[in-house]
Design a protein around this motif. Structure first.
Motif, PDB file in Angstrom:
ATOM      1  N   SER A   1      -6.386  10.978   0.106  1.00 21.31           N
ATOM      2  CA  SER A   1      -6.153  10.974  -1.340  1.00 21.31           C
ATOM      3  C   SER A   1      -7.443  10.901  -2.156  1.00 21.31           C
ATOM      4  O   SER A   1      -7.456  11.269  -3.324  1.00 21.31           O
TER       5      SER A   1
ATOM      6  N   LEU B   1      -7.710  -2.025  -5.186  1.00 23.03           N
ATOM      7  CA  LEU B   1      -7.178  -1.109  -6.191  1.00 23.03           C
ATOM      8  C   LEU B   1      -6.038  -0.325  -5.564  1.00 23.03           C
ATOM      9  O   LEU B   1      -6.207   0.332  -4.551  1.00 23.03           O
ATOM     10  N   THR B   2      -4.867  -0.386  -6.160  1.00 23.80           N
ATOM     11  CA  THR B   2      -3.708   0.279  -5.572  1.00 23.80           C
ATOM     12  C   THR B   2      -3.395   1.602  -6.252  1.00 23.80           C
ATOM     13  O   THR B   2      -2.884   2.507  -5.630  1.00 23.80           O
ATOM     14  N   ASN B   3      -3.697   1.733  -7.496  1.00 28.43           N
ATOM     15  CA  ASN B   3      -3.429   2.961  -8.208  1.00 28.43           C
ATOM     16  C   ASN B   3      -4.456   4.008  -7.775  1.00 28.43           C
ATOM     17  O   ASN B   3      -5.660   3.788  -7.842  1.00 28.43           O
ATOM     18  N   LEU B   4      -3.947   5.158  -7.322  1.00 29.73           N
ATOM     19  CA  LEU B   4      -4.819   6.222  -6.831  1.00 29.73           C
ATOM     20  C   LEU B   4      -5.834   6.651  -7.877  1.00 29.73           C
ATOM     21  O   LEU B   4      -7.018   6.828  -7.571  1.00 29.73           O
ATOM     22  N   ASP B   5      -5.400   6.807  -9.116  1.00 29.64           N
ATOM     23  CA  ASP B   5      -6.316   7.210 -10.170  1.00 29.64           C
ATOM     24  C   ASP B   5      -7.408   6.170 -10.390  1.00 29.64           C
ATOM     25  O   ASP B   5      -8.566   6.525 -10.632  1.00 29.64           O
ATOM     26  N   GLU B   6      -7.048   4.903 -10.303  1.00 29.98           N
ATOM     27  CA  GLU B   6      -8.043   3.838 -10.463  1.00 29.98           C
ATOM     28  C   GLU B   6      -9.067   3.872  -9.339  1.00 29.98           C
ATOM     29  O   GLU B   6     -10.262   3.727  -9.572  1.00 29.98           O
ATOM     30  N   ARG B   7      -8.572   4.060  -8.102  1.00 31.54           N
ATOM     31  CA  ARG B   7      -9.504   4.120  -6.965  1.00 31.54           C
ATOM     32  C   ARG B   7     -10.438   5.318  -7.104  1.00 31.54           C
ATOM     33  O   ARG B   7     -11.646   5.186  -6.896  1.00 31.54           O
TER      34      ARG B   7
END
Length: 195
Positions: free
Chosen positions: A39, A6-12
């Protein structure tokens, strides 16, 4: 999909929170790998607390000296949720040269209520830091912890009123079992005469 995929911070962060809400220990090791990622580290700690897997205890204790107060409080809560399996690592942290680590360890032990903690917490009543002494006194008080009574009574001589107040509160938590020892503290005292 692994957590690293998962690359999107919000997704992670969302995935970590969801895994915590599910509470399955199979997610522990994957989440632990992200403990030092600035993060998402608070999300990681909160998820590990919800999962309450003892395998996370030592890694969490290793971060209790962090300078971020909000993060440290999240670690305390997670360790409390893990419970008794976190106690050995926290007891070790009570003797750390780092005062913040000693404070956080004593704070995290407040809800453990294990007879094996009476001795190390009693020793922490002699710490040079008054907030460590206060937290240790608070951690010693639970219903039936009669072994805590003598060290809590000795805490009445602490120069910091917060530690004394914590000892009073803990003795009240111990309850009726503390009455005899409390009465004995002044039964031999000379009466005070008013003028």
């Amino acid at each position: 999909i692994g957590m690293g995929a998962l690359t999107n911070l919000d997704e992670r962060a969302a995935a970590i929170r969801a895994l915590g809400a599910i509470g399955d220990p199979r997610a522990t090791l994957a989440i632990l790998r992200l403990l030092h990622d600035p993060s998402v580290r608070t999300d990681v700690v909160q998820a590990l607390g919800k999962i309450a897997d003892p395998r996370a205890a030592s890694d969490l204790v290793a971060t209790i000296g962090d300078p971020d107060e909000t993060y440290r409080q999240a670690v305390v809560l997670a360790l409390r949720l893990i419970g008794a399996p976190a106690a050995p690592a926290l007891v070790h942290a009570l003797t750390s040269p780092n005062v913040v680590e000693r404070r956080v360890a004593a704070e995290a032990l407040k809800t453990a209520h294990l007879p094996t903690l009476i001795q190390p917490l009693s020793a922490a009543l002699g710490d040079r830091d008054s907030l460590v002494r206060k937290a240790a006194a608070e951690a010693l008080g639970w219903r039936g912890s009669t072994g805590s009574i003598p060290p809590l009574l000795s805490a009445f001589n602490d120069p910091d009123w917060r530690a004394v107040d914590a000892a009073i509160g803990s003795l009240s938590e111990i309850g009726p079992a503390a009455i005899g020892a409390l009465l004995a503290t002044f039964s031999d005292a000379q009466p005070v005469h008013s003028l």
